[in-house]
Scaffold this motif. Structure first.
Motif, mmCIF file in Angstrom:
data_model
loop_
_atom_site.group_PDB
_atom_site.id
_atom_site.type_symbol
_atom_site.label_atom_id
_atom_site.label_comp_id
_atom_site.label_asym_id
_atom_site.label_seq_id
_atom_site.Cartn_x
_atom_site.Cartn_y
_atom_site.Cartn_z
ATOM 1 N N ASP A 176 -0.341 -5.161 10.261
ATOM 2 C CA ASP A 176 -0.487 -5.822 8.961
ATOM 3 C C ASP A 176 -0.978 -4.828 7.914
ATOM 4 O O ASP A 176 -0.513 -4.837 6.759
ATOM 5 N N LEU A 177 -1.930 -3.994 8.305
ATOM 6 C CA LEU A 177 -2.450 -2.982 7.382
ATOM 7 C C LEU A 177 -1.330 -2.044 6.935
ATOM 8 O O LEU A 177 -1.184 -1.766 5.734
ATOM 9 N N VAL A 178 -0.537 -1.562 7.891
ATOM 10 C CA VAL A 178 0.554 -0.647 7.550
ATOM 11 C C VAL A 178 1.566 -1.328 6.629
ATOM 12 O O VAL A 178 2.015 -0.748 5.630
ATOM 13 N N GLY A 179 1.932 -2.573 6.958
ATOM 14 C CA GLY A 179 2.885 -3.298 6.124
ATOM 15 C C GLY A 179 2.361 -3.533 4.723
ATOM 16 O O GLY A 179 3.093 -3.392 3.727
ATOM 17 N N THR A 180 1.072 -3.867 4.629
ATOM 18 C CA THR A 180 0.465 -4.097 3.313
ATOM 19 C C THR A 180 0.395 -2.806 2.519
ATOM 20 O O THR A 180 0.710 -2.777 1.312
ATOM 21 N N ALA A 181 -0.023 -1.726 3.169
ATOM 22 C CA ALA A 181 -0.110 -0.435 2.480
ATOM 23 C C ALA A 181 1.262 0.029 2.007
ATOM 24 O O ALA A 181 1.398 0.602 0.914
ATOM 25 N N THR A 182 2.293 -0.220 2.813
ATOM 26 C CA THR A 182 3.659 0.138 2.416
ATOM 27 C C THR A 182 4.103 -0.652 1.190
ATOM 28 O O THR A 182 4.680 -0.105 0.244
ATOM 29 N N ALA A 183 3.795 -1.948 1.205
ATOM 30 C CA ALA A 183 4.186 -2.809 0.077
ATOM 31 C C ALA A 183 3.447 -2.452 -1.208
ATOM 32 O O ALA A 183 3.933 -2.740 -2.306
ATOM 33 N N MET A 184 2.283 -1.822 -1.079
ATOM 34 C CA MET A 184 1.484 -1.475 -2.256
ATOM 35 C C MET A 184 1.685 -0.036 -2.714
ATOM 36 O O MET A 184 1.093 0.377 -3.720
ATOM 37 N N THR A 185 2.483 0.744 -2.019
ATOM 38 C CA THR A 185 2.764 2.118 -2.442
ATOM 39 C C THR A 185 3.925 2.083 -3.427
ATOM 40 O O THR A 185 5.071 1.814 -3.055
#
Length: 443
Positions: A176-185
């Protein structure tokens, strides 16, 4: 890179020369003159300590406590070591449990058990045990903790709302962290940038999804959460144990934040603007750090921010962040120093520092009071820090741990930003730190 070996060598040489580190008469009488307190911190943190000293001066007219301000942790350690060697140490110093072992092992720190037993202010039962235990050495209570924090994920709520990305929440996973960080980059057009291949194009990230330091203290909670261990024996460690499948998985996932997903800034970008500044300037969506960043972030006016718990692998685990007031064995003004320490650690002093945002109070009642949990100032989800306390684990306090952290930082930094092979990274972490463990002393 952050070459810090010089500091370790200086400390080692100075402490060997000073033997037990008493630096003078060991009597506990009040010699007069100001109590000298050595601290370091960002400007907002130092302002918090000045607030505490001002309040103490009003509560005890005539009391004189002088704040000695080191520029950073490296400067604090060097100042303490050299002042001990010169026979003129500060009466008190404030230090993280991960770094005090080198001084405890050389007898620089004054045990406080007798003073605690005779105190009407300091009741050990009133404090979180995990923080108290982190400052015991040889069965003695050497220092008294002011805070009991863990890592949290600070996030820019305004950015999340702008891009329509769900905010982090309790129970979220590493994926979830990776997916969220990707969506916010995002690039300058506000479009998602996926992976590292886009960074050679005209549109580079203007907002990175996550900031996280490639260090043992950032890696540890995820190794533990995944069922692994950092060292072979937490009480008497002899080696790192990052070669197990659970630890390797957590390590690889940390490295992949840069190498596979490109969601954390490059080494060059971090050198130009550190993660805390990048977050405060609105160019970092999330930042994994401890409570001490709060004093700085409360100066932010351009957006709303909050905190979320760490993501979870198999179970929730936090890593202890705790600083304590320690008295030097060679202090010239021990009685006056103890009176201030009682005030700083007592309920009144802890309320003052908590109100500045600097700490998660180690005093249980203060941590559960409105002065810490109240919604008047961010973070509004301050309870995240309290919820983590039952899960936090301490890193070893072996006397050479500061050297181990410095050495491993360079190896982990190269892994994250250069893409060194995982097998080589794990091997180097083990082989290069074994001599440091062998030389270390345990409490």
């Amino acid at each position: 890179m952050r070459p810090k070996a010089l500091v370790a060598l200086l400390l080692s040489a100075v402490l060997v020369l000073t033997g037990c580190g008493s630096g003078g008469d060991d009597s506990s009488g009040d010699r007069g003159g100001p109590v000298k307190l050595l601290v370091f911190g960002a400007p907002e943190e130092l302002a918090a300590y000045r607030t505490l000293l001002d309040a103490y001066g009003k509560a005890r007219p005539g009391a004189d406590v002088q704040l000695i301000e080191a520029s950073d942790r490296k400067d604090l350690l060097a100042r303490l070591a050299t002042s001990v060697a010169g026979g003129a140490p500060p009466d008190l110093f404030l230090m993280n449990y991960r770094f005090y072992g080198q001084f405890a092992a050389k007898g620089v720190v004054e045990p406080l058990d007798e003073r605690i037993a005779g105190s009407d202010v300091v009741d050990p039962a009133a404090y979180y045990p995990v923080a108290m235990d982190a400052f015991t050495w040889g069965g003695k209570q050497l220092c008294l903790p002011q805070n009991v924090s863990s890592l949290a994920v600070y996030y820019n709520r305004s950015l999340f709302q702008r891009y329509g990305v769900p905010e982090p929440k309790a129970g979220w996973s590493w994926n979830d962290l990776v997916g969220t960080a990707t969506a916010m980059t995002r690039d300058s057009r506000g479009l998602v940038i996926k992976g590292t291949e886009s960074e050679g194009a005209a549109q580079r990230p203007v907002v990175h999804g996550l900031g996280v330091e490639p260090s043992i203290i950032r890696l540890a909670p995820f190794v533990w959460s995944n069922g692994g261990e950092i060292v072979d024996d937490p009480d008497k460690p002899t080696r790192l144990t990052l070669d197990t499948p659970a630890a390797r998985e957590a390590l690889k996932n940390l490295v992949d934040l840069r190498q596979a997903y490109g969601v954390v800034p490059t080494d060059e970008e971090v050198e130009a603007e550190d993660d805390e500044s990048r977050f405060a300037n609105g160019r970092l969506a999330m930042l994994m750090t401890s409570r001490r960043a709060t004093t700085n972030f409360r100066t932010i006016t351009g957006f709303e921010w909050d905190v979320a718990p760490l993501p979870v692998y198999q179970k929730s685990v936090g890593v202890l962040h705790s600083d304590a007031y320690c008295m030097t064995r060679g202090a010239k003004n021990k009685d006056a120093a103890w009176r201030f320490l009682e005030y700083a650690i007592g309920e009144e002093g802890q309320k003052i520092i908590a109100a500045t945002g600097r700490t998660v109070p180690s005093h249980i009642a203060v941590s559960q009071s409105p002065v810490f949990l109240g919604p008047a100032q961010p973070p509004r989800s301050a309870k995240v820090f309290l919820d983590a306390i039952p899960t936090v684990r301490a890193l070893p306090t072996v006397s050479t741990w500061p050297e181990i952290e410095d050495l491993t930082y360079g190896i982990l930094e190269n892994a994250m930003h250069r893409g060194d092979k995982l097998d080589d990274v794990v091997r180097d972490l083990d082989q290069q730190t074994r001599p440091l463990f062998a030389r270390g002393e345990n409490g």
